[in-house]
Design a protein around this motif. Sequence first.
Motif, short mmCIF file in Angstrom:
data_model
loop_
_atom_site.label_atom_id
_atom_site.label_comp_id
_atom_site.label_asym_id
_atom_site.label_seq_id
_atom_site.Cartn_x
_atom_site.Cartn_y
_atom_site.Cartn_z
N ASP A 203 54.16 37.03 37.08
CA ASP A 203 54.35 38.38 37.98
C ASP A 203 54.81 37.84 39.57
O ASP A 203 55.31 38.63 40.46
N THR B 280 50.50 34.08 40.08
CA THR B 280 49.40 35.89 40.39
C THR B 280 49.31 35.24 42.65
O THR B 280 50.06 35.89 42.94
N GLN C 227 51.71 48.24 47.06
CA GLN C 227 51.36 48.12 45.84
C GLN C 227 51.64 46.72 45.61
O GLN C 227 50.27 46.15 43.80
N ASP D 163 48.62 45.35 43.11
CA ASP D 163 48.18 44.46 41.41
C ASP D 163 48.30 43.30 41.65
O ASP D 163 47.05 42.34 40.63
N SER D 164 48.15 42.62 42.81
CA SER D 164 48.28 41.01 43.05
C SER D 164 46.68 41.06 42.74
O SER D 164 46.20 39.88 42.08
N ASN E 203 45.47 41.53 39.35
CA ASN E 203 45.38 40.33 38.29
C ASN E 203 44.85 38.80 38.38
O ASN E 203 44.62 38.19 38.10
#
Length: 299
Positions: A38, A181, A97, A101-102, A105
């Motif tokens: 990631d 992450t 964004q 997303d992080s 996750n």
Amino acid sequence: MELYTNLRAGEKGAWLSIGTYLILSAIKLIIGYFGASDALMADGLNNTTDIIASIAVLIGLRISQRPPDENHQYGHLRAETIASLIASFIMMVVGLQVLLDSGFNLMNPSRETPSPLTAYVALGSAVVMYFVYRYNLKLAKKIGSSAVRAAAYDNRSDALVSTGTAIGIFGAIFGFVIIDTITALIVGIIIIKTGVEIFWEAVQTLTDAFDIEEAETLSVLIRNVDGVIDLNDFKGRTHGNMTFIDVTVTVNPNLNVWESHRITEKIESTIKRFNPYCMVLVHIEPHVIPKAIEEDYHF
């Protein structure tokens, strides 16, 4: 004019950044996806925003080279600032964004360990960006370009981000998978921070803000010019790489026009030694002693 020659030379730095970011972002996104990292993918997205920022600098440098016309009597030097403003919005959106997303996750952690290749890609990227930073910084100093200097500092921050990404990936490889992450989360914050800084600088320029320390330095230089009795007014603003200064000074009222003009020339040359890319407008007024002081003096 030397200014426009320097603007054309500055395009080399923009093109170098664009080419480098295109290659590195593609490699990072592909290797990061297949290597289950990631952090590397976030770093790759960071580089895509850098492509946009570099293109904005390039477009700004191109438009800034247009000569003054009927509607733009000061030239088109602020086109670069407007392009930077647009780029800052794009960078903040991409950074947001990456954060989303992080965060997803983190709530749904992956058990897959990143490939060691992703860490080496991040390290290699850091080395490449460091050399791009050195080139652009040297070019910025040579041509006196604030835009290229800003691009150089962006290159340096990217080198640091990639270094941090590599550290995070190595941590994940050694058993702390969540570090990858968390590193992506930090990269997202850095992207937003950079976008906010570019936005704020652009807004300051477009609203005619002027650095207080530079104004004070220039005011002292003007007051020390031979023939200047007092500095009544000082205004400054920036247009791209150019600085425009308007000053009102008082001189001996008994001077003739030619002698007063010589003082304006001294002021202009003094300021240009401090900043070669500066246009100076000097307004001369006769120095008048306040009546109360004059009466005390005669008494």
